[in-house]
Design an enzyme around this catalytic site. Sequence first.
Site, PDB file in Angstrom:
ATOM      1  N   GLY A 176       0.824  -1.204   0.000  1.00  0.00           N
ATOM      2  CA  GLY A 176       0.000   0.000   0.000  1.00  0.00           C
ATOM      3  C   GLY A 176       0.854   1.249   0.000  1.00  0.00           C
ATOM      4  O   GLY A 176       0.580   2.212   0.722  1.00  0.00           O
ATOM      5  N   ARG A 232       0.137   5.735  -1.501  1.00  0.00           N
ATOM      6  CA  ARG A 232      -0.587   6.856  -0.897  1.00  0.00           C
ATOM      7  C   ARG A 232      -0.486   6.785   0.629  1.00  0.00           C
ATOM      8  O   ARG A 232      -0.094   5.773   1.198  1.00  0.00           O
ATOM      9  CB  ARG A 232      -2.058   6.847  -1.321  1.00  0.00           C
ATOM     10  CG  ARG A 232      -2.816   5.604  -0.889  1.00  0.00           C
ATOM     11  CD  ARG A 232      -4.193   5.503  -1.535  1.00  0.00           C
ATOM     12  NE  ARG A 232      -4.917   4.309  -1.093  1.00  0.00           N
ATOM     13  CZ  ARG A 232      -5.832   4.309  -0.131  1.00  0.00           C
ATOM     14  NH1 ARG A 232      -6.131   5.429   0.496  1.00  0.00           N
ATOM     15  NH2 ARG A 232      -6.449   3.195   0.206  1.00  0.00           N
ATOM     16  N   ASP A 254      -3.025  -7.392  -5.669  1.00  0.00           N
ATOM     17  CA  ASP A 254      -3.950  -7.476  -4.547  1.00  0.00           C
ATOM     18  C   ASP A 254      -3.323  -8.367  -3.476  1.00  0.00           C
ATOM     19  O   ASP A 254      -3.146  -9.571  -3.691  1.00  0.00           O
ATOM     20  CB  ASP A 254      -5.282  -8.058  -5.033  1.00  0.00           C
ATOM     21  CG  ASP A 254      -6.347  -8.109  -3.957  1.00  0.00           C
ATOM     22  OD1 ASP A 254      -6.008  -7.985  -2.757  1.00  0.00           O
ATOM     23  OD2 ASP A 254      -7.526  -8.293  -4.295  1.00  0.00           O
ATOM     24  N   VAL A 255      -2.976  -7.780  -2.321  1.00  0.00           N
ATOM     25  CA  VAL A 255      -2.282  -8.555  -1.283  1.00  0.00           C
ATOM     26  C   VAL A 255      -3.151  -9.652  -0.679  1.00  0.00           C
ATOM     27  O   VAL A 255      -2.646 -10.520   0.028  1.00  0.00           O
ATOM     28  CB  VAL A 255      -1.742  -7.642  -0.164  1.00  0.00           C
ATOM     29  CG1 VAL A 255      -0.677  -6.706  -0.687  1.00  0.00           C
ATOM     30  CG2 VAL A 255      -2.869  -6.874   0.524  1.00  0.00           C
ATOM     31  N   TYR A 302     -13.316  -3.754  10.933  1.00  0.00           N
ATOM     32  CA  TYR A 302     -11.995  -3.123  10.835  1.00  0.00           C
ATOM     33  C   TYR A 302     -11.222  -3.301  12.138  1.00  0.00           C
ATOM     34  O   TYR A 302     -10.048  -3.689  12.130  1.00  0.00           O
ATOM     35  CB  TYR A 302     -12.170  -1.642  10.516  1.00  0.00           C
ATOM     36  CG  TYR A 302     -10.883  -0.856  10.461  1.00  0.00           C
ATOM     37  CD1 TYR A 302     -10.052  -0.913   9.348  1.00  0.00           C
ATOM     38  CD2 TYR A 302     -10.498  -0.040  11.529  1.00  0.00           C
ATOM     39  CE1 TYR A 302      -8.869  -0.184   9.295  1.00  0.00           C
ATOM     40  CE2 TYR A 302      -9.320   0.695  11.475  1.00  0.00           C
ATOM     41  CZ  TYR A 302      -8.509   0.614  10.360  1.00  0.00           C
ATOM     42  OH  TYR A 302      -7.335   1.330  10.318  1.00  0.00           O
ATOM     43  N   LYS A 356      -7.623  -5.305  12.819  1.00  0.00           N
ATOM     44  CA  LYS A 356      -6.447  -4.607  13.339  1.00  0.00           C
ATOM     45  C   LYS A 356      -6.023  -5.159  14.702  1.00  0.00           C
ATOM     46  O   LYS A 356      -4.830  -5.171  15.039  1.00  0.00           O
ATOM     47  CB  LYS A 356      -6.714  -3.102  13.419  1.00  0.00           C
ATOM     48  CG  LYS A 356      -6.856  -2.437  12.054  1.00  0.00           C
ATOM     49  CD  LYS A 356      -5.588  -2.581  11.221  1.00  0.00           C
ATOM     50  CE  LYS A 356      -5.649  -1.830   9.923  1.00  0.00           C
ATOM     51  NZ  LYS A 356      -4.378  -1.903   9.150  1.00  0.00           N
TER      52      LYS A 356
END
Length: 252
Positions: free
Chosen positions: A13, A16, A64-65, A156, A160
Amino acid sequence: MIDLKGRVALITGGSRGIGRATAILFAKANADVAITYRSNDSAANLVVEEIKNMGRKAIALKGDVSKSSDVKMIVKEVLNYFGKIDILVNNAGIWTYGAIGEMPEEIWDETMNVNLKGVYLITNEVVPIMKKQRWGRIINISSTAGQRGEAFHSHYAASKGAIIAFTKSLAVELAKFNILVNCVAPGWVNTDMCAEVFKDPAFVEQVKSTIPLGRIPEPEEIAGPILFLASDLANWITGATISVNGGSVLCG
């Protein structure tokens, strides 16, 4: 003081936000850099151009990871170009809204695939390389959401939080190979990921009111601690999560 000369960093990523800022900062510290990106060719090419203008080597790899085939291609291309991978920064991630009871399964799966499976896939490919070198640094990007939870973004937060546990587990598993594994947990940051919600001035002021330092940081302010963990200054740190959030979440 920090010099990464001779080191090769792979940053996911990296076109940006925090990933871009980290790639540029690593290059300023004399590292050669490979970045991955998903869609924005122009942004990725600009990062590579900026790094090359500093006299460092750089490549950008589109993929795409969350897809094993893409990850294998990415790692193979980095090895073909640089011959090794010393530092891995697992930064690629997405952040979407999802109220529990209404969240489609597809939203949950997409978040887990990119934010968590992607970290596993690329780490799984890179670790054997680092083991052969008997040297490596892995820095995973988590979030304050993974430390305290986040309403309406539980998918999310879960991804994380899992990254923090993954970091601690690998730190012990890989220590004997001189591979250090650490985590950086930012809070709100002025990036493209937050651009939509930051269009509301009232929301921005609300966010600032929750941060003791009283402002929203730029990506470069997160890149600094990432660089520290990749450097020889952090040779006695592994399994740690560094909170980089202006004091908004105080986790020991």
